[in-house]
Design a protein around this motif. Structure first.
Motif, PDB file in Angstrom:
ATOM      1  N   UNK A 280       0.855  -1.198   0.000  1.00 40.66           N
ATOM      2  CA  UNK A 280       0.000   0.000   0.000  1.00 40.66           C
ATOM      3  C   UNK A 280       0.886   1.242   0.000  1.00 40.66           C
ATOM      4  N   UNK A 281       0.457   2.288  -0.628  1.00 42.31           N
ATOM      5  CA  UNK A 281      -0.768   2.471  -1.413  1.00 42.31           C
ATOM      6  C   UNK A 281      -0.604   2.121  -2.890  1.00 42.31           C
ATOM      7  N   UNK A 282       0.650   1.716  -3.250  1.00 44.32           N
ATOM      8  CA  UNK A 282       0.982   1.597  -4.688  1.00 44.32           C
ATOM      9  C   UNK A 282       0.182   0.496  -5.382  1.00 44.32           C
ATOM     10  N   UNK A 283      -0.263  -0.489  -4.595  1.00 40.14           N
ATOM     11  CA  UNK A 283      -1.050  -1.584  -5.176  1.00 40.14           C
ATOM     12  C   UNK A 283      -2.257  -1.050  -5.959  1.00 40.14           C
ATOM     13  N   UNK A 284      -2.745   0.122  -5.530  1.00 41.98           N
ATOM     14  CA  UNK A 284      -3.954   0.677  -6.176  1.00 41.98           C
ATOM     15  C   UNK A 284      -3.650   1.867  -7.084  1.00 41.98           C
ATOM     16  N   UNK A 285      -2.373   2.066  -7.404  1.00 45.09           N
ATOM     17  CA  UNK A 285      -2.031   3.206  -8.274  1.00 45.09           C
ATOM     18  C   UNK A 285      -1.247   2.723  -9.496  1.00 45.09           C
ATOM     19  N   UNK A 286      -1.930   1.959 -10.334  1.00 45.42           N
ATOM     20  CA  UNK A 286      -1.273   1.397 -11.523  1.00 45.42           C
ATOM     21  C   UNK A 286      -1.006   2.486 -12.559  1.00 45.42           C
ATOM     22  N   UNK A 287       0.127   2.385 -13.205  1.00 43.09           N
ATOM     23  CA  UNK A 287       0.433   3.300 -14.315  1.00 43.09           C
ATOM     24  C   UNK A 287       0.929   4.648 -13.827  1.00 43.09           C
ATOM     25  N   UNK A 288       1.298   5.500 -14.777  1.00 40.43           N
ATOM     26  CA  UNK A 288       1.750   6.842 -14.424  1.00 40.43           C
ATOM     27  C   UNK A 288       0.567   7.623 -13.869  1.00 40.43           C
ATOM     28  N   UNK A 289       0.687   8.118 -12.664  1.00 41.58           N
ATOM     29  CA  UNK A 289      -0.471   8.816 -12.071  1.00 41.58           C
ATOM     30  C   UNK A 289      -0.599  10.247 -12.568  1.00 41.58           C
ATOM     31  N   UNK A 290      -1.580  10.950 -12.045  1.00 43.27           N
ATOM     32  CA  UNK A 290      -1.811  12.366 -12.385  1.00 43.27           C
ATOM     33  C   UNK A 290      -0.845  13.176 -11.512  1.00 43.27           C
ATOM     34  N   UNK A 291       0.415  13.214 -11.937  1.00 39.42           N
ATOM     35  CA  UNK A 291       1.477  13.716 -11.050  1.00 39.42           C
ATOM     36  C   UNK A 291       1.255  15.183 -10.690  1.00 39.42           C
ATOM     37  N   UNK A 292       1.049  16.025 -11.717  1.00 39.42           N
ATOM     38  CA  UNK A 292       0.928  17.462 -11.395  1.00 39.42           C
ATOM     39  C   UNK A 292      -0.362  17.737 -10.629  1.00 39.42           C
ATOM     40  N   UNK A 293      -1.396  16.944 -10.921  1.00 37.82           N
ATOM     41  CA  UNK A 293      -2.659  17.116 -10.188  1.00 37.82           C
ATOM     42  C   UNK A 293      -2.483  16.770  -8.718  1.00 37.82           C
ATOM     43  N   UNK A 294      -1.712  15.729  -8.458  1.00 40.88           N
ATOM     44  CA  UNK A 294      -1.492  15.298  -7.075  1.00 40.88           C
ATOM     45  C   UNK A 294      -0.673  16.345  -6.327  1.00 40.88           C
TER      46      UNK A 294
END
Ligand code: 7TS
Length: 417
Positions: A280-294
């Motif tokens: 956790x938490x990466x198990x639920x964050x597959x792929x390139x995330x919304x980096x600038x949004x985060x």
């Protein structure tokens, strides 16, 4: 909302004129009139500090996260993970690793339905929602129930727009696998008694998911204090960017849940024989995330902390009281939803004009409201209306803007009455 005496002492009134300087879009003119933005429940405006955080990311640290050994990737990863810490603190999440970034409330609910739901809900089981849910807290459960042969049960709402608590308690049963309830209704503004709802569900070992899309922008949230099992919200309704949201889940549930999406970042190792999922938490964050949004959501939280959620809640409550009083001067106007406790939203209909006509004429006066069923058709049906007009507030709104709304509504009556 109720404030403790400490919070009352700590909170100072908002300097709304200064806050408005942070939102350049509020200086817009529409049809030659100053914009009066009262559609905050759909999407709130974003302060320039948050917009700057997006620009800073692209200008100084644009790079992928969690995978680069080079400097930019390390900087981007640090900022991304710092945002997670800020959000965890802001929402009062017990553990940082229990905070998962999603694209928004809708995705958070779908994630729970497709993982926890598919794992735990079987034939004859029940999911309990309220009559005032947004479609995004109805449809994913209907899809799950259809697939599993389970039943969606609905907590009734009274004529004021409050849930009928005794009926809620009666509906909790050993078959109930999850309560999925809205914290604050986007269509009525009702603040649900979520603490009591959670206590009653927990007394029967039933976990609770709260849809916090409309509560997070308007009041301090403390997940630990609520003891809620899952909590979801959207950045774009809390002065942050679109396309980013938060799912909080208690570690004991998240650990046991299967992943939602497969791909990069959510694995520790992959071979064609076996994949080992990440922690956790990466198990639920597959792929390139919304980096600038985060990262910008982290900046949003900084902004909200600087202004103070208690001060925001008090200011908006003042606007709500002033608005409900002022709107009574409009002939033929009827409120839809007069719950004991309300936040952020005044929904109404008018005797002589359809909500869409109201919305259109208001736009001619520069006043932006939402007209429609607000993606909450079942509660519209309950009140026997196809749609309402809805004014929804944010920290930057003023009494003068409510006066402008009232004047524009008089103009609606001139056209139609
Ligand atoms: N739940 C509630 C209570 C909402 O108000 C909304 C959006 C959602 C879920 C979905 O959020 P999303 O960010 O995933 O789209 N509500 C509204 C509204 O009231 N007007 O436009 C969108």
């Amino acid at each position: 909302m109720s404030l403790s005496s400490d919070e009352t002492i700590l909170s100072t009134p908002l300097d709304v004129e200064r806050i408005r300087q942070d939102f350049p879009i509020l200086a817009t003119h529409v049809n030659g009139k100053p914009l009066v933005y009262l559609d905050n429940a759909a999407t709130s405006q974003t302060p320039k500090q948050v917009v700057q955080a997006i620009a800073d990311y692209y200008n100084t640290s644009n790079s992928n996260v969690h995978r680069g050994v080079h400097r930019l990737s390390q900087v981007a990863t640090d900022q991304y993970e710092m945002a997670r810490k800020k959000v965890a603190r802001f929402l009062g999440a017990p553990l940082v690793c229990e905070v998962i970034f999603t694209s928004g409330t809708t995705e958070g609910i779908n994630l729970i339905a497709q993982t926890y739901g598919r794992q735990h809900v079987g034939k004859g089981d029940e999911i309990l929602v309220t009559h005032m849910e947004h479609h995004s807290n109805i449809v994913p459960w209907q899809m799950l129930c259809e697939e599993k042969g389970a039943t969606l049960k609905v907590v009734p709402v009274d004529e004021k727009g409050d849930i009928i608590f005794e009926e809620y308690e009666k509906l909790l049963s050993p078959r109930t696998k999850l309560v999925a309830a809205v914290h604050v209704s986007n269509a009525l503004g009702t603040v649900n008694p979520v603490k009591q709802m959670i206590e009653a569900a927990h007394a029967m070992n039933i976990p609770v998911l709260l849809d916090g899309a409309q509560s997070t922008p308007h009041m301090p949230i403390n997940i630990k204090d609520l003891d809620v099992d899952f909590f979801v919200c959207s950045g774009h309704k809390m002065y942050g960017p679109t396309g980013i949201g938060v799912l909080y889940g208690k570690g004991k549930y998240l650990e046991a849940m299967p992943p939602y999406k497969g791909g990069g970042d959510m694995i520790l190792s992959v071979s064609f024989e076996k994949t080992v999922f990440n922690s956790l938490p990466y198990k639920f964050e597959a792929g390139t995330p919304h980096i600038e949004g985060t990262i910008a959501l982290g900046a949003t939280v900084d902004y909200l902390n600087a202004v103070g959620m208690v001060a925001i809640a008090r200011h908006e409550q003042m606007l709500m009281n002033y608005g409900e009083e002022a709107l009574q001067a409009v002939d033929g106007l009827r409120f839809i939803g007069q719950a004991r406790e309300k936040a952020g939203v005044i929904s109404f209909v008018m005797e002589h004009a359809h909500p869409h006509d109201i919305g259109q004429i208001l736009d001619e006066h520069g006043v932006a409201i939402r007209a429609g069923h607000h993606c909450a058709q079942p509660i519209m049906k309950h009140f026997n209306v196809p749609a309402t007009a809805r004014a929804s507030f944010a920290m930057y709104n003023t009494k003068e803007e409510i006066d402008a709304l009232v004047n524009a509504l008089h103009a609606v009556n001139k056209v139609f009455a």
